[in-house]
Scaffold this motif. Structure first.
Motif, PDB file in Angstrom:
ATOM      1  N   THR A  38       2.647   4.559  -1.518  1.00 58.29           N
ATOM      2  CA  THR A  38       2.548   3.312  -2.271  1.00 58.29           C
ATOM      3  C   THR A  38       3.860   3.091  -3.022  1.00 58.29           C
ATOM      4  N   ASP A  39       3.937   1.982  -3.708  1.00 68.30           N
ATOM      5  CA  ASP A  39       5.085   1.694  -4.551  1.00 68.30           C
ATOM      6  C   ASP A  39       4.599   0.938  -5.772  1.00 68.30           C
ATOM      7  N   THR A  99       8.400   6.703  -1.778  1.00 65.21           N
ATOM      8  CA  THR A  99       9.129   5.913  -2.775  1.00 65.21           C
ATOM      9  C   THR A  99       9.275   6.758  -4.047  1.00 65.21           C
ATOM     10  N   CYS A 130       6.025   6.702  -5.925  1.00 61.77           N
ATOM     11  CA  CYS A 130       4.995   7.568  -5.341  1.00 61.77           C
ATOM     12  C   CYS A 130       5.233   9.033  -5.717  1.00 61.77           C
ATOM     13  N   ARG A 172       6.184   5.172   7.310  1.00 61.35           N
ATOM     14  CA  ARG A 172       7.196   5.248   6.248  1.00 61.35           C
ATOM     15  C   ARG A 172       7.268   6.691   5.765  1.00 61.35           C
ATOM     16  N   TRP A 180       0.578  -1.401  -2.601  1.00 58.46           N
ATOM     17  CA  TRP A 180       0.712  -1.929  -1.249  1.00 58.46           C
ATOM     18  C   TRP A 180      -0.667  -2.311  -0.740  1.00 58.46           C
ATOM     19  N   GLU A 184      -0.915  -1.000   4.737  1.00 56.74           N
ATOM     20  CA  GLU A 184       0.440  -0.456   4.636  1.00 56.74           C
ATOM     21  C   GLU A 184       0.460   0.999   4.179  1.00 56.74           C
ATOM     22  N   MET A 185      -0.642   1.433   3.551  1.00 57.21           N
ATOM     23  CA  MET A 185      -0.685   2.768   2.968  1.00 57.21           C
ATOM     24  C   MET A 185      -1.056   3.818   4.011  1.00 57.21           C
TER      25      MET A 185
END
Length: 182
Positions: free
Chosen positions: A13-14, A56, A59, A52, A18, A22-23
């Motif tokens: 996550t960011d 981040t 995260c 990804r 998200w 996307e996670m």
């Protein structure tokens, strides 16, 4: 005497969050709890995300999970196979599984579909402990895990936003919600 499995996930996550699509799961923690609410066994693994692979800053700071831990982790299908082997030994006594809220169940179901893996968890009921706690305590709306523990006269033990510690703290609330019988 039945057992309950309490699962908590950490995911990529960011800041600002998200969309769930996307996670990806980066850590699973599971605490198997007996009728008395005490842990019988546990499972914890890091998972390397595919889409990804770089966590981040947000995260890493939130979860205290390092990039090195993720880089050396197996992928979800590999970790899920390990989890299912672990779960199989407990399956005959498993009454159901639980998580704090519905996010963990939905994230798991999404990734099972994406990776085409089967889980024994689909064969037992899921309990949204966040909702069940709110109902049991007659709260106007559900509260976070930290607040729920405080309402129950407990303190959070360990580091927050780590899967196994979150699962263990969630499991401590299970006996307050379920009339767990032998």
């Amino acid at each position: 005497m039945g057992h309950w499995l309490v699962i908590d996930l950490e995911a990529t996550t960011d800041e600002g969050g998200w969309a769930m699509e996307e996670m990806e799961i980066i850590e699973i923690g599971a605490s198997l709890v007996g009728a008395d609410g005490h842990e019988r066994d546990h499972f914890q693994r890091f998972i390397r995300p595919q889409r990804r692979p770089c966590l981040t800053d947000f995260c890493r700071e939130l979860t205290h999970i390092t990039q090195a831990e993720i880089d050396s982790a197996a992928t979800l299908p590999q970790v899920w196979a390990q989890f299912e082997r672990w779960l199989t030994q407990h399956a005959p006594r498993l009454v159901g599984w639980s998580s704090w809220g519905d996010y963990d169940r939905r994230q798991l179901e999404q990734e099972w579909r994406q990776h085409q893996v089967h889980s024994l968890l689909t064969e037992v009921p899921h309990l949204n402990l966040k909702q069940a706690f709110a109902k049991a305590r007659q709260l106007q709306r559900p509260v976070g895990l930290h607040s729920a523990l405080q309402l129950a006269g407990m303190q959070f033990q360990g580091k927050q936003h780590r899967a196994l510690e979150d699962a263990r703290n969630t499991a401590r609330l299970l006996p307050l919600v379920l009339p767990i019988k032998d």
